[in-house]
Scaffold this active site. Structure first.
Site, PDB file in Angstrom:
ATOM      1  N   GLY A 122       0.702  -1.282  -0.011  1.00  0.00           N
ATOM      2  CA  GLY A 122      -0.122  -0.033  -0.059  1.00  0.00           C
ATOM      3  C   GLY A 122       0.944   1.271   0.071  1.00  0.00           C
ATOM      4  O   GLY A 122       2.135   1.150   0.699  1.00  0.00           O
ATOM      5  N   ALA A 189      23.299  -4.380  23.776  1.00  0.00           N
ATOM      6  CA  ALA A 189      22.575  -4.990  25.216  1.00  0.00           C
ATOM      7  C   ALA A 189      21.280  -4.170  25.561  1.00  0.00           C
ATOM      8  O   ALA A 189      20.951  -4.199  26.290  1.00  0.00           O
ATOM      9  CB  ALA A 189      23.553  -4.841  26.372  1.00  0.00           C
ATOM     10  N   GLY A 190      20.542  -4.306  24.254  1.00  0.00           N
ATOM     11  CA  GLY A 190      19.308  -3.721  24.520  1.00  0.00           C
ATOM     12  C   GLY A 190      18.137  -4.693  24.705  1.00  0.00           C
ATOM     13  O   GLY A 190      18.807  -5.846  25.086  1.00  0.00           O
ATOM     14  N   ILE A 192      16.298  -6.537  22.940  1.00  0.00           N
ATOM     15  CA  ILE A 192      16.409  -7.661  22.035  1.00  0.00           C
ATOM     16  C   ILE A 192      17.706  -8.542  21.965  1.00  0.00           C
ATOM     17  O   ILE A 192      17.658  -9.654  22.095  1.00  0.00           O
ATOM     18  CB  ILE A 192      15.899  -7.269  20.431  1.00  0.00           C
ATOM     19  N   VAL A 245      31.512  -1.520  18.373  1.00  0.00           N
ATOM     20  CA  VAL A 245      31.855  -2.401  17.352  1.00  0.00           C
ATOM     21  C   VAL A 245      32.337  -1.638  15.905  1.00  0.00           C
ATOM     22  O   VAL A 245      31.677  -0.700  15.703  1.00  0.00           O
ATOM     23  CB  VAL A 245      30.856  -3.282  17.033  1.00  0.00           C
ATOM     24  N   VAL A 277      21.261  -3.467  17.336  1.00  0.00           N
ATOM     25  CA  VAL A 277      21.343  -2.177  17.936  1.00  0.00           C
ATOM     26  C   VAL A 277      20.106  -1.195  17.625  1.00  0.00           C
ATOM     27  O   VAL A 277      20.168   0.108  17.617  1.00  0.00           O
ATOM     28  CB  VAL A 277      22.367  -1.755  16.904  1.00  0.00           C
ATOM     29  N   ASP A 319       5.045   1.573  15.780  1.00  0.00           N
ATOM     30  CA  ASP A 319       6.458   1.624  15.597  1.00  0.00           C
ATOM     31  C   ASP A 319       6.803   2.852  14.553  1.00  0.00           C
ATOM     32  O   ASP A 319       7.908   3.071  14.838  1.00  0.00           O
ATOM     33  CB  ASP A 319       6.984   0.400  15.189  1.00  0.00           C
ATOM     34  N   HIS A 451      -2.564 -15.716  49.260  1.00  0.00           N
ATOM     35  CA  HIS A 451      -1.501 -16.289  49.761  1.00  0.00           C
ATOM     36  C   HIS A 451      -1.350 -17.737  49.311  1.00  0.00           C
ATOM     37  O   HIS A 451      -2.339 -18.519  49.453  1.00  0.00           O
ATOM     38  CB  HIS A 451      -1.259 -15.926  50.937  1.00  0.00           C
TER      39      HIS A 451
HETATM   40  P1  FAD Z   1       4.727  -4.084  12.793  1.00  0.00           P
HETATM   41  O1  FAD Z   1       4.685  -5.285  13.677  1.00  0.00           O
HETATM   42  O2  FAD Z   1       6.100  -3.847  12.365  1.00  0.00           O
HETATM   43  O3  FAD Z   1       3.801  -4.253  11.596  1.00  0.00           O
HETATM   44  C1  FAD Z   1       4.053  -3.238  10.439  1.00  0.00           C
HETATM   45  C2  FAD Z   1       3.358  -4.286   9.326  1.00  0.00           C
HETATM   46  O4  FAD Z   1       3.283  -3.340   8.205  1.00  0.00           O
HETATM   47  C3  FAD Z   1       4.457  -5.310   8.672  1.00  0.00           C
HETATM   48  O5  FAD Z   1       3.824  -6.602   8.648  1.00  0.00           O
HETATM   49  C4  FAD Z   1       4.874  -4.954   7.274  1.00  0.00           C
HETATM   50  O6  FAD Z   1       5.111  -5.591   6.475  1.00  0.00           O
HETATM   51  C5  FAD Z   1       3.585  -4.062   7.139  1.00  0.00           C
HETATM   52  N1  FAD Z   1       3.927  -2.698   6.070  1.00  0.00           N
HETATM   53  C6  FAD Z   1       4.709  -1.909   5.862  1.00  0.00           C
HETATM   54  N2  FAD Z   1       4.896  -0.888   5.253  1.00  0.00           N
HETATM   55  C7  FAD Z   1       3.916  -1.742   4.409  1.00  0.00           C
HETATM   56  C8  FAD Z   1       3.276  -1.167   3.097  1.00  0.00           C
HETATM   57  N3  FAD Z   1       3.670  -0.147   2.223  1.00  0.00           N
HETATM   58  N4  FAD Z   1       2.207  -2.022   2.377  1.00  0.00           N
HETATM   59  C9  FAD Z   1       1.868  -2.967   3.225  1.00  0.00           C
HETATM   60  N5  FAD Z   1       2.231  -3.364   4.316  1.00  0.00           N
HETATM   61  C10 FAD Z   1       3.218  -2.628   4.922  1.00  0.00           C
HETATM   62  N6  FAD Z   1       7.137  -5.466  21.707  1.00  0.00           N
HETATM   63  C11 FAD Z   1       6.571  -6.001  22.819  1.00  0.00           C
HETATM   64  O7  FAD Z   1       5.638  -5.332  23.136  1.00  0.00           O
HETATM   65  N7  FAD Z   1       6.966  -7.097  23.593  1.00  0.00           N
HETATM   66  C12 FAD Z   1       7.763  -7.945  23.133  1.00  0.00           C
HETATM   67  O8  FAD Z   1       7.838  -8.981  23.743  1.00  0.00           O
HETATM   68  C13 FAD Z   1       8.442  -7.667  21.956  1.00  0.00           C
HETATM   69  N8  FAD Z   1       9.506  -8.436  21.588  1.00  0.00           N
HETATM   70  C14 FAD Z   1      10.148  -8.454  20.427  1.00  0.00           C
HETATM   71  C15 FAD Z   1      11.193  -9.269  19.859  1.00  0.00           C
HETATM   72  C16 FAD Z   1      11.804  -8.916  18.728  1.00  0.00           C
HETATM   73  C17 FAD Z   1      12.792  -9.982  18.243  1.00  0.00           C
HETATM   74  C18 FAD Z   1      11.543  -7.811  18.002  1.00  0.00           C
HETATM   75  C19 FAD Z   1      12.055  -7.650  16.753  1.00  0.00           C
HETATM   76  C20 FAD Z   1      10.597  -7.052  18.414  1.00  0.00           C
HETATM   77  C21 FAD Z   1       9.805  -7.168  19.437  1.00  0.00           C
HETATM   78  N9  FAD Z   1       9.012  -6.323  20.153  1.00  0.00           N
HETATM   79  C22 FAD Z   1       8.083  -6.526  21.244  1.00  0.00           C
HETATM   80  C23 FAD Z   1       8.440  -5.252  19.421  1.00  0.00           C
HETATM   81  C24 FAD Z   1       7.142  -5.375  18.782  1.00  0.00           C
HETATM   82  O9  FAD Z   1       7.200  -6.319  17.655  1.00  0.00           O
HETATM   83  C25 FAD Z   1       6.813  -4.203  17.666  1.00  0.00           C
HETATM   84  O10 FAD Z   1       6.880  -2.987  18.607  1.00  0.00           O
HETATM   85  C26 FAD Z   1       5.362  -4.249  17.251  1.00  0.00           C
HETATM   86  O11 FAD Z   1       5.373  -5.205  16.192  1.00  0.00           O
HETATM   87  C27 FAD Z   1       5.013  -2.898  16.456  1.00  0.00           C
HETATM   88  O12 FAD Z   1       3.820  -3.071  15.644  1.00  0.00           O
HETATM   89  P2  FAD Z   1       3.291  -2.382  14.430  1.00  0.00           P
HETATM   90  O13 FAD Z   1       2.141  -2.774  14.201  1.00  0.00           O
HETATM   91  O14 FAD Z   1       3.630  -0.904  14.591  1.00  0.00           O
HETATM   92  O15 FAD Z   1       4.403  -2.717  13.487  1.00  0.00           O
HETATM   93  P1  AMP Z   2      17.969  -1.059  21.708  1.00  0.00           P
HETATM   94  O1  AMP Z   2      17.507   0.248  20.924  1.00  0.00           O
HETATM   95  O2  AMP Z   2      17.157  -1.048  22.949  1.00  0.00           O
HETATM   96  O3  AMP Z   2      17.379  -2.344  20.948  1.00  0.00           O
HETATM   97  O4  AMP Z   2      19.296  -1.126  21.972  1.00  0.00           O
HETATM   98  C1  AMP Z   2      20.174  -1.257  21.235  1.00  0.00           C
HETATM   99  C2  AMP Z   2      21.615  -0.931  21.586  1.00  0.00           C
HETATM  100  O5  AMP Z   2      22.756  -1.026  20.794  1.00  0.00           O
HETATM  101  C3  AMP Z   2      21.786   0.475  22.219  1.00  0.00           C
HETATM  102  O6  AMP Z   2      22.154   0.172  23.523  1.00  0.00           O
HETATM  103  C4  AMP Z   2      23.100   0.902  21.682  1.00  0.00           C
HETATM  104  O7  AMP Z   2      23.622   1.672  22.447  1.00  0.00           O
HETATM  105  C5  AMP Z   2      23.851  -0.021  20.924  1.00  0.00           C
HETATM  106  N1  AMP Z   2      24.581  -0.112  19.840  1.00  0.00           N
HETATM  107  C6  AMP Z   2      24.406   0.650  18.811  1.00  0.00           C
HETATM  108  N2  AMP Z   2      25.518   0.715  17.926  1.00  0.00           N
HETATM  109  C7  AMP Z   2      26.385  -0.119  18.410  1.00  0.00           C
HETATM  110  C8  AMP Z   2      27.913  -0.470  18.042  1.00  0.00           C
HETATM  111  N3  AMP Z   2      28.511  -0.131  16.997  1.00  0.00           N
HETATM  112  N4  AMP Z   2      28.682  -1.195  18.935  1.00  0.00           N
HETATM  113  C9  AMP Z   2      28.304  -1.383  20.378  1.00  0.00           C
HETATM  114  N5  AMP Z   2      26.855  -1.285  20.628  1.00  0.00           N
HETATM  115  C10 AMP Z   2      26.058  -0.545  19.749  1.00  0.00           C
END
Ligand code: FAD
Ligand code: AMP
Length: 478
Positions: A122, A189-190, A192, A245, A277, A319, A451
């Site tokens: 879209g 160390a964020g 993820i 890094v 990162v 997001d 409890h």
């Molecule tokens: P997304 O989930 O990214 O969805 C956006 C969708 O839009 C995607 O499917 C994409 O394909 C689609 N899209 C984009 N542009 C277009 C376009 N032009 N046309 C059609 N479709 C499109 N959050 C938590 O709250 N708890 C957790 O435990 C957690 N764990 C995570 C672990 C990992 C490894 C990662 C990577 C993320 C994690 N998150 C977690 C973050 C969470 O996944 C996101 O905050 C969440 O998915 C955001 O939702 P969203 O709907 O904004 O975007």
């Molecule tokens: P988050 O945004 O919570 O997923 O965390 C990502 C982390 O990656 C942050 O704490 C950053 O400081 C770290 N980071 C980003 N770039 C680098 C790099 N080049 N080397 C080491 N750590 C990094």
């Protein structure tokens, strides 16, 4: 297919699919465009959260935690399980089944609620027209009364560590290792980085986490972050702070990572490297130049508190807009926008967004940290309670961590609650509810908790704010 909709949502992650479902529930003719395809190459709903984020990571975190319990802690409670071993392909297969079940569930919810899924890409044009290009067809122009942009985010790539899809991967690749790497590097160390580093560390990898910042988890409460670092280090995560890094090169079967720390240039050889990162808003191809939506200075779609963009009747959620990148934050925004389109007036309370890191013990919080309150010059009081004094935690052989409750010293209103401990992700909901109702620490202390439960630690920490905790010696006596 109708070419005119009340609402078109672009993106079917938690922000977009929740918005679409709520719109349809409210009687609006709604379509949701999604371009993602799952691991099997089929169109999939659910976005990052269901396909590559929250759900698959938790499937692996829960499985790897059970392995640690069985292999390291069962003997402590009188269960002998000498032959526990890991079957990585099976673990990954189960994770994929969980994902498939849930993404299929969203499809069912769309059908049940009357949302039209449109599989393809879209793009927002001017005057709420939307270009839709199906995966296997020609572009169509659709018209909407309202458009909700929910395009989500993608992992940040850094030039020193280019992904090769095999040895150097992002979070998505790290969910699909076919075997446990003997040596694993994690950049960042964020949330993820710690979660995925924990998964593979628990399954047997030697894990080094390289983090540029000097401080560990700066967004968490300092005391909680300090205790968490100690515990995670004890589990085998080698967390190196203040290490930036500068390069990563695949050489034969390994990756040589170069980084700088206070002693100068260093290098580290690993079998796999996860780049974690951070994530950035995904706006590529989303906006026609004349659509009227603007970006902010950090590349997010610009919105106000009601998630309205600069274009009339065009909203953006999740997001792809400012605020923490969390599934539940995006979902709440999506529902809020849907209800506003239908004429209701809800708001999102950005002050009570819970944060969780699913390590073990889990780390969860809501509201202000102690260091934030100190910096703001606020007058606050703290009560805390260790899980080591919780009957239920002792019974469950899971006693690391604490609950920390921070209240306004003058009004006793809850300002922040921080949990490091078993099931912190569940416990924090109690604090969110209390804060949403503007509760005081005394209110929480007056409520009866069953409890023996881990929740009693929340109760006792709240009582501790005024020095009234029963199951520990209060430092302040009142
Ligand atoms: P997304 O989930 O990214 O969805 C956006 C969708 O839009 C995607 O499917 C994409 O394909 C689609 N899209 C984009 N542009 C277009 C376009 N032009 N046309 C059609 N479709 C499109 N959050 C938590 O709250 N708890 C957790 O435990 C957690 N764990 C995570 C672990 C990992 C490894 C990662 C990577 C993320 C994690 N998150 C977690 C973050 C969470 O996944 C996101 O905050 C969440 O998915 C955001 O939702 P969203 O709907 O904004 O975007
Ligand atoms: P988050 O945004 O919570 O997923 O965390 C990502 C982390 O990656 C942050 O704490 C950053 O400081 C770290 N980071 C980003 N770039 C680098 C790099 N080049 N080397 C080491 N750590 C990094």
């Amino acid at each position: 297919m109708s070419e005119h909709y009340d609402v078109i949502v672009i993106g079917a992650g938690p922000a977009g699919y929740e918005a679409a479902i709520r719109c349809a529930q409210l009687g609006l003719n709604t379509a949701c465009i999604e371009k993602d395809k799952g691991k099997d190459g089929e169109p999939t709903l659910g976005g990052t959260c269901l396909n590559w984020g929250c759900i698959p990571s938790k499937a692996l975190l829960d499985a790897s935690h059970k392995y640690v319990e069985a292999s390291q802690h069962f003997a402590e409670i009188g269960i002998n399980a000498p032959d526990v071993s890991v079957d990585v392909p099976k673990m990954i297969e189960r994770k994929d089944e969980v994902v498939k079940g849930l993404t299929g569930g969203i499809k069912g919810l769309f059908t049940g609620n009357g949302v039209t899924p449109l599989y393809g890409t879209g793009k927002l044009l001017a005057n709420r027209q939307v270009s839709f290009t199906p995966h296997d067809g020609a572009e169509q122009i659709l018209q909407a009364e309202h458009v909700i942009l929910a395009a989500g985010s993608v992992p940040v790539a850094i030039p020193p560590a280019p992904l090769d899809g095999d040895r150097i991967v992002d979070s998505t690749g790290a969910l699909d290792f076919t075997e446990v790497p003997a040596r694993l590097g994690v950049i960042g160390a964020g949330v993820i980085g710690l979660e995925l580093g924990s998964v593979w560390n628990r399954l047997g990898a030697e894990v080094v986490v390289l983090e540029a910042l000097e401080e560990f988890l700066p967004m968490a409460d300092e005391r909680i972050a300090r205790d968490a670092k100690k515990i995670l280090t004890g589990q085998g995560l080698d967390i190196r702070l203040g290490t930036r890094v500068t390069g990563a090169e695949v050489s034969g079967d390994e990756v040589v990572v170069s980084y700088q720390d206070k002693d100068g240039d260093q290098s580290l050889s690993v079998d796999k490297l996860i780049v974690a990162v951070g994530r950035r808003p995904y706006t590529e191809g989303l906006l026609a130049p004349d659509c009227g939506v603007n970006l902010d200075e950090r590349g997010f779609l610009y919105v106000n508190d009601l998630c309205q963009t600069d274009a009339p009747n065009v909203y953006a959620v999740g997001d792809v807009v400012r605020g923490p990148m969390l599934a539940h934050k995006g979902g709440e925004e999506g529902v809020m926008v849907a209800e506003r389109i239908a004429g209701f007036k809800p708001l999102v309370n950005y002050d009570t967004i819970p944060n969780v890191i699913y390590t073990h013990p889990e780390i969860a919080w809501v509201g202000k940290t102690e260091q934030q309150l100190k910096a703001d010059g606020e007058n606050y009081t703290v009560g805390s309670f260790p899980f080591a004094a919780s009957g239920r935690a002792l019974a469950a052989n899971d006693t690391q961590g604490m609950v920390k409750v921070i209240a306004d010293a003058d009004t006793d209103r809850l300002l922040g609650v921080h949990v490091l401990g078993p099931q912190a992700s569940e416990l924090i909901a109690q604090a969110v509810i209390a804060m949403e109702f503007d509760a005081s620490a005394e209110d929480l202390g007056l409520i009866m908790f069953a409890h023996p439960t881990l929740s009693e630690a929340v109760h006792e920490a709240a009582l501790g704010v005024s020095g009234h905790a029963i199951h520990m010696i209060n430092r302040k006596k009142k």
